[in-house]
Design a protein around this motif. Structure first.
Motif, PDB file in Angstrom:
ATOM      1  N   CYS A 113       1.118  -1.297   0.233  1.00 25.69           N
ATOM      2  CA  CYS A 113       0.409   0.172  -0.095  1.00 25.69           C
ATOM      3  C   CYS A 113       1.011   1.228  -0.099  1.00 25.69           C
ATOM      4  N   ALA A 114       1.354   1.422   0.879  1.00 28.28           N
ATOM      5  CA  ALA A 114       2.809   2.266   1.221  1.00 28.28           C
ATOM      6  C   ALA A 114       3.590   2.700  -0.750  1.00 28.28           C
ATOM      7  N   ALA A 115       3.697   1.313  -1.123  1.00 28.68           N
ATOM      8  CA  ALA A 115       4.399   1.749  -2.399  1.00 28.68           C
ATOM      9  C   ALA A 115       3.105   1.876  -3.565  1.00 28.68           C
ATOM     10  N   GLU A 139       3.131   7.479   6.316  1.00 26.37           N
ATOM     11  CA  GLU A 139       1.497   7.986   6.956  1.00 26.37           C
ATOM     12  C   GLU A 139       1.328   6.395   6.369  1.00 26.37           C
ATOM     13  N   VAL A 140       1.478   5.897   5.531  1.00 29.43           N
ATOM     14  CA  VAL A 140       0.566   4.197   5.791  1.00 29.43           C
ATOM     15  C   VAL A 140       1.764   3.357   6.265  1.00 29.43           C
ATOM     16  N   VAL A 157      11.006  -8.204   5.334  1.00 29.84           N
ATOM     17  CA  VAL A 157       9.778  -7.844   3.805  1.00 29.84           C
ATOM     18  C   VAL A 157      10.566  -7.152   3.159  1.00 29.84           C
ATOM     19  N   GLY A 158      10.178  -7.336   2.462  1.00 35.03           N
ATOM     20  CA  GLY A 158      11.153  -6.459   1.153  1.00 35.03           C
ATOM     21  C   GLY A 158       9.856  -5.732  -0.812  1.00 35.03           C
ATOM     22  N   VAL A 159      10.186  -4.898  -1.315  1.00 40.68           N
ATOM     23  CA  VAL A 159       8.871  -4.480  -1.675  1.00 40.68           C
ATOM     24  C   VAL A 159       9.921  -3.382  -2.712  1.00 40.68           C
TER      25      VAL A 159
END
Length: 264
Positions: free
Chosen positions: A19-21, A61-62, A119-121
């Motif tokens: 969601c942040a991405a 913010e997310v 975790v990684g995006v």
């Protein structure tokens, strides 16, 4: 996994990172397409734009809405909070590419828990690729499982990619190690940034050698490569950490051979 989180915890954290991405991409992609932004130069002589800052704000913010007690370490706003749960954020890794109008830039978001990246995006919105991983859950690119190549020897079939090699050129023993590798392989490229890590994780190239970087550039990518079956260390074989400055990454057999050269 040292942190003790279970798969449900990791899946939720991954969903938050995704969601942040998304929030970052909603800012970055249209500004890149329009090439309408101001550019300033930071103390380290690298460029920064309002898109970098606004995207990091959106990411924070997310993340903090979902995890208000977590800490965040971002490229533009620095570190905030004190926690064993630390989000590592680079809103636009590859700002020089962003500014020059070619799509070799990405948003990097990772979660480190008690020193371990879990975790990684890696989202390259203009390039059309998003890779992600959670510790113990495999790696994915655009929703499909990926794996590093099965190569186990440097020969005419092998391909390697380099990044930020100017600093490597100032280190004679390791510059010589790279020269020895180059003479053994069939193809050498300098894709850099997220590009060669995505290629490595999906088996399209066989080794990445990169210097002069920091943890925010590669935290997410290190987990993606590892979960795709690769080995990801610094030139001396030490693990990824907050002070890292170099990367040697590839399938286990090739990584071991390259490490022998870079440690010599």
């Amino acid at each position: 996994m040292r942190c003790g989180w279970n798969s449900d915890n990791l899946d939720r954290a991954l969903a938050v990172a995704q969601c942040a991405a998304d929030a970052a991409a909603a800012i970055v992609k249209p500004r890149y397409a329009a090439q309408d932004f101001s550019v300033t130069t930071k103390d380290d002589l690298t460029p920064v734009t309002e898109a970098d800052r606004d995207a990091e704000t959106a990411i924070r913010e997310v993340l903090l809405d979902a995890y208000p007690d977590h800490a965040v370490f971002g490229e533009e706003a620095g570190r905030s909070g004190a926690s064993d749960f630390l989000w590592l954020v680079d809103p636009i890794d590859g700002t020089k590419s962003f500014v020059r109008g070619y799509p070799f830039f990405s948003t990097q978001i990772a979660l480190m828990v008690e020193g371990e990246i879990v975790v990684g995006v890696s989202d390259a919105c203009a390039y059309g690729e998003r890779a992600w991983a959670v510790r113990g859950g495999g790696a994915f690119l655009n929703g499909k499982p990926i794996h590093v190549s099965r190569a186990d020897i440097f020969d005419h079939r092998a391909a390697i990619s380099t990044g930020n090699i100017m600093s490597l050129a100032a280190d004679p023993p390791r510059w010589q190690a790279l020269a020895e590798l180059i003479q053994c392989v069939g193809r050498v490229r300098g894709y850099g940034d997220f590009v060669h890590y995505h290629l490595l994780a999906r088996g399209a190239i066989d080794l990445v050698v990169e210097s002069d970087l920091n943890i925010l550039d590669v935290a997410a990518l290190s987990l993606i490569v590892e979960e795709a079956g690769g080995v990801f260390t610094q030139f001396d074989g030490s693990a990824v950490d907050l002070e890292m400055r170099s990367v040697l990454a590839g399938p286990a057999a090739l990584h071991a051979q390259a490490l022998d050269l870079f440690r010599a």
